[in-house]
Motif scaffolding. Structure first.
Motif, PDB file in Angstrom:
ATOM      1  N   MET A 203       0.832  -1.207   0.000  1.00  0.00           N
ATOM      2  CA  MET A 203       0.000   0.000   0.000  1.00  0.00           C
ATOM      3  C   MET A 203       0.874   1.269   0.000  1.00  0.00           C
ATOM      4  O   MET A 203       0.676   2.156  -0.828  1.00  0.00           O
ATOM      5  CB  MET A 203      -0.928   0.000   1.206  1.00  0.00           C
ATOM      6  CG  MET A 203      -1.783   1.227   1.317  1.00  0.00           C
ATOM      7  SD  MET A 203      -2.847   1.161   2.749  1.00  0.00           S
ATOM      8  CE  MET A 203      -1.663   1.353   4.061  1.00  0.00           C
TER       9      MET A 203
ATOM     10  N   GLU B   4       4.011   1.593  -0.799  1.00  0.00           N
ATOM     11  CA  GLU B   4       4.779   1.639  -2.031  1.00  0.00           C
ATOM     12  C   GLU B   4       3.908   2.177  -3.181  1.00  0.00           C
ATOM     13  O   GLU B   4       4.343   3.032  -3.949  1.00  0.00           O
ATOM     14  CB  GLU B   4       5.217   0.212  -2.351  1.00  0.00           C
ATOM     15  CG  GLU B   4       6.473   0.112  -3.153  1.00  0.00           C
ATOM     16  CD  GLU B   4       6.997  -1.305  -3.125  1.00  0.00           C
ATOM     17  OE1 GLU B   4       6.421  -2.155  -3.817  1.00  0.00           O
ATOM     18  OE2 GLU B   4       7.973  -1.553  -2.386  1.00  0.00           O
ATOM     19  N   THR B   5       2.686   1.667  -3.256  1.00  0.00           N
ATOM     20  CA  THR B   5       1.776   2.090  -4.318  1.00  0.00           C
ATOM     21  C   THR B   5       1.458   3.576  -4.213  1.00  0.00           C
ATOM     22  O   THR B   5       1.516   4.312  -5.200  1.00  0.00           O
ATOM     23  CB  THR B   5       0.468   1.268  -4.251  1.00  0.00           C
ATOM     24  OG1 THR B   5       0.798  -0.089  -4.509  1.00  0.00           O
ATOM     25  CG2 THR B   5      -0.549   1.738  -5.260  1.00  0.00           C
ATOM     26  N   LEU B   6       1.140   4.022  -3.002  1.00  0.00           N
ATOM     27  CA  LEU B   6       0.787   5.431  -2.819  1.00  0.00           C
ATOM     28  C   LEU B   6       1.963   6.332  -3.164  1.00  0.00           C
ATOM     29  O   LEU B   6       1.798   7.367  -3.814  1.00  0.00           O
ATOM     30  CB  LEU B   6       0.328   5.675  -1.377  1.00  0.00           C
ATOM     31  CG  LEU B   6      -1.010   5.016  -1.007  1.00  0.00           C
ATOM     32  CD1 LEU B   6      -1.250   5.083   0.495  1.00  0.00           C
ATOM     33  CD2 LEU B   6      -2.161   5.668  -1.749  1.00  0.00           C
ATOM     34  N   LEU B   7       3.172   5.908  -2.758  1.00  0.00           N
ATOM     35  CA  LEU B   7       4.358   6.715  -3.054  1.00  0.00           C
ATOM     36  C   LEU B   7       4.641   6.736  -4.551  1.00  0.00           C
ATOM     37  O   LEU B   7       4.948   7.778  -5.118  1.00  0.00           O
ATOM     38  CB  LEU B   7       5.575   6.171  -2.299  1.00  0.00           C
ATOM     39  CG  LEU B   7       5.612   6.444  -0.797  1.00  0.00           C
ATOM     40  CD1 LEU B   7       6.782   5.731  -0.150  1.00  0.00           C
ATOM     41  CD2 LEU B   7       5.709   7.940  -0.512  1.00  0.00           C
ATOM     42  N   THR B   8       4.509   5.563  -5.196  1.00  0.00           N
ATOM     43  CA  THR B   8       4.842   5.533  -6.629  1.00  0.00           C
ATOM     44  C   THR B   8       3.751   6.172  -7.489  1.00  0.00           C
ATOM     45  O   THR B   8       3.978   6.451  -8.648  1.00  0.00           O
ATOM     46  CB  THR B   8       5.124   4.105  -7.132  1.00  0.00           C
ATOM     47  OG1 THR B   8       3.986   3.308  -6.879  1.00  0.00           O
ATOM     48  CG2 THR B   8       6.322   3.502  -6.477  1.00  0.00           C
ATOM     49  N   LEU B   9       2.579   6.378  -6.898  1.00  0.00           N
ATOM     50  CA  LEU B   9       1.555   7.125  -7.638  1.00  0.00           C
ATOM     51  C   LEU B   9       1.714   8.628  -7.401  1.00  0.00           C
ATOM     52  O   LEU B   9       1.000   9.434  -7.964  1.00  0.00           O
ATOM     53  CB  LEU B   9       0.149   6.658  -7.248  1.00  0.00           C
ATOM     54  CG  LEU B   9      -0.276   5.309  -7.850  1.00  0.00           C
ATOM     55  CD1 LEU B   9      -1.597   4.845  -7.262  1.00  0.00           C
ATOM     56  CD2 LEU B   9      -0.387   5.383  -9.365  1.00  0.00           C
ATOM     57  N   GLY B  10       2.658   8.985  -6.498  1.00  0.00           N
ATOM     58  CA  GLY B  10       3.009  10.396  -6.329  1.00  0.00           C
ATOM     59  C   GLY B  10       2.462  11.072  -5.084  1.00  0.00           C
ATOM     60  O   GLY B  10       2.421  12.303  -5.025  1.00  0.00           O
ATOM     61  N   ALA B  11       2.028  10.289  -4.088  1.00  0.00           N
ATOM     62  CA  ALA B  11       1.453  10.905  -2.883  1.00  0.00           C
ATOM     63  C   ALA B  11       2.533  11.601  -2.054  1.00  0.00           C
ATOM     64  O   ALA B  11       3.636  11.066  -1.884  1.00  0.00           O
ATOM     65  CB  ALA B  11       0.761   9.839  -2.047  1.00  0.00           C
ATOM     66  N   ASP B  12       2.206  12.804  -1.537  1.00  0.00           N
ATOM     67  CA  ASP B  12       3.120  13.443  -0.585  1.00  0.00           C
ATOM     68  C   ASP B  12       2.755  12.954   0.821  1.00  0.00           C
ATOM     69  O   ASP B  12       1.873  12.104   0.978  1.00  0.00           O
ATOM     70  CB  ASP B  12       3.068  14.975  -0.698  1.00  0.00           C
ATOM     71  CG  ASP B  12       1.684  15.544  -0.410  1.00  0.00           C
ATOM     72  OD1 ASP B  12       0.917  14.886   0.315  1.00  0.00           O
ATOM     73  OD2 ASP B  12       1.364  16.635  -0.908  1.00  0.00           O
TER      74      ASP B  12
ATOM     75  N   GLN C  60      -0.937  13.393   1.812  1.00  0.00           N
ATOM     76  CA  GLN C  60      -1.806  12.525   0.988  1.00  0.00           C
ATOM     77  C   GLN C  60      -1.630  11.063   1.401  1.00  0.00           C
ATOM     78  O   GLN C  60      -2.579  10.281   1.357  1.00  0.00           O
ATOM     79  CB  GLN C  60      -1.459  12.708  -0.498  1.00  0.00           C
ATOM     80  CG  GLN C  60      -1.918  14.055  -1.032  1.00  0.00           C
ATOM     81  CD  GLN C  60      -1.243  14.457  -2.323  1.00  0.00           C
ATOM     82  OE1 GLN C  60      -0.178  13.959  -2.659  1.00  0.00           O
ATOM     83  NE2 GLN C  60      -1.857  15.383  -3.038  1.00  0.00           N
TER      84      GLN C  60
END
Lengths: 219, 231
Positions: free
Chosen positions: B130, B132-140, B143
């Motif tokens: 989760m 990893e996904t949020l970070l690689t989708l660009g979440a700061d 977020q």
């Protein structure tokens, strides 16, 4: 200018050196295939290229500049599709639009439909599905669609086809090539399937025991 | 046995005839517990996220303290809040003693460890993919916090419901900080204690029935949310 430049990189986990790269340069606008046996450091390299972890020593430069993994603007240039992607506990449409929403992208209507078609899923029957209503192959393609939606400069794919059927594998290959030709996205793909990798890549890199063993231009 | 049967009959009469004293206790209970659970979740959820997500020095000690506070006796919290809001206390100037906000302060202290511990647990045990996904989708960072709490929303609701169950059924804080003042701070539990002491079983039973209905609603929600969270 090279997209990525890695110099004297060393990554150590629990006293074991998992990656040692003296020099590696990845070009923009190309598809680079990386292959090698299990535990050779491919996934570590991908995490580093995705700015999920910083090199413990050495230098990682992106588009000619030094990198800082805390820099959200930099991280938004690159996105990673893992072998078993995590889908947010939302609908397919919300999963695809998440990356756009957090970037504050305006006028996102139609994007989810368009990227779903790119990965070979019918928007009419998939957009409103919940995350738990998808098969493994469908989830993988939805995850890819979510990454294509943000039109990244770089798309990293770690074993994207390892558990997929032939049709899904072909769809992912086509979507990768489409992203490169249509959006000028640079791709780095890790796969065990060397034949498939060669068919999709402009250049392949062999990693063994954490070291770059050879680099070849694909036919 | 006769007096219990009679009490039960009279209890339903009190409820269905809209006895103002009975319904005042119900209304006050719902008001103060809603206020308490709102602030418990508002403060507890981000704290639970930090405790479950971040790695920092003293984290294990903090988790141990949170777990210990799960079984904090309500009368001790009542005593603590009483000493804080009484005239000589540091918050004495705000006039919170024998008021609903005063009770709410104590109830937030009661519910907070439940929310913090359960959210921390949910965040810690969330799929490693989760983040990893949020970070690689660009979440700061912000977020990431918001999306993670949304991802564990069923666990968060579960924590809220569990905390609400404890808050609505407590008596020590309401009695000590609220003072059990008729029409003002008399809650279901303090009214039951008072009426039973006076030998007035009917109102006690009537309020007990309402409390049981609330408890049933809470448990029903917990069962539903547990199923959803496991999906």
């Amino acid at each position: 200018m090279a997209l990525y430049e890695l110099t004297d990189i060393t990554q150590v986990y629990g006293g074991r050196t998992v990656l040692t790269i003296d020099s590696l340069s990845l070009e923009a606008g190309t598809i680079t295939g990386i292959f090698g046996p299990n535990g050779s450091g491919k996934s570590t390299l991908m995490r580093m290229l995705a700015f999920l972890e910083a090199p413990q020593s050495g230098q990682l430069r992106f588009q000619g500049s030094n990198t800082d993994i805390a820099d959200t603007t930099l991280r938004r240039e690159v996105t990673l599709l893992t072998q078993q992607p995590y889908l947010l506990k939302r609908t397919v449409q919300e999963n695809i639009e998440y990356g756009l929403r957090i970037r504050g992208t305006e006028n996102i209507s139609g994007i989810a439909e368009s990227v779903l078609e790119e990965v070979g899923l019918a928007p009419g029957s998939f957009l409103s599905r919940q995350w738990f209503e998808l098969s493994g192959g469908e989830a993988q393609r939805v995850a890819l669609a979510a990454r294509l939606a943000v039109r990244p400069s770089v798309l990293l794919m770690d074993e994207p086809t390892s558990s997929l059927d032939e049709e899904s594998t072909e769809r992912i290959r086509n979507a990768a090539i489409h992203a490169k030709t249509e959006y000028h996205t640079s791709l780095v793909i890790v796969s065990h399937d060397r034949e498939w990798l060669t068919s999709v890549s402009d250049r392949t890199v062999l990693i063994r025991n954490g070291r770059i063993e050879s680099e070849h231009a694909s036919q | 046995m006769g007096f219990i049967y009679e009490g039960l009959i009279k209890a339903f009469q009190l409820l269905f005839d809209g006895n103002p004293e009975t319904w005042s206790a119900v209304y006050i209970t719902l008001c103060v517990s809603t206020l308490s659970i709102f602030f418990t979740i508002l403060i507890g959820a981000p704290l639970g996220f930090i405790l479950g997500y971040c790695r920092f020095k003293g984290r294990d000690t903090l988790r141990m303290i949170t777990d210990t506070l799960l079984s904090f006796p309500t009368v001790v919290i009542g005593l603590l809040v009483y000493s804080l809001v009484s005239r000589q206390g540091p918050l004495g100037e705000f006039g919170l003693l024998f008021t609903l906000p005063g009770i709410a302060i104590g109830q937030v202290m009661l519910g907070m460890p439940i929310v913090v511990a359960m959210v921390a647990n949910a965040v810690e045990n969330a799929d490693s993919g989760m983040k990893e996904t949020l970070l690689t989708l660009g979440a700061d960072k912000f977020q990431l916090l918001r999306a993670t709490l949304w991802e564990v929303r069923y666990h968060l609701m579960l924590a809220g419901v569990a905390a609400y169950g404890r808050i609505v059924s407590e008596i020590g804080i309401s009695m000590m900080v609220g003072g059990n003042i008729k029409w003002h701070t008399r809650t279901i539990t303090t009214a039951i204690a008072l009426e039973t002491g006076k030998g007035e079983f009917a109102m006690g039973i009537a309020l007990g029935v309402v409390l049981l209905i609330i408890a049933f609603g809470v448990n029903f929600s917990v069962a539903k949310l547990k199923r959803r969270a496991g999906q």
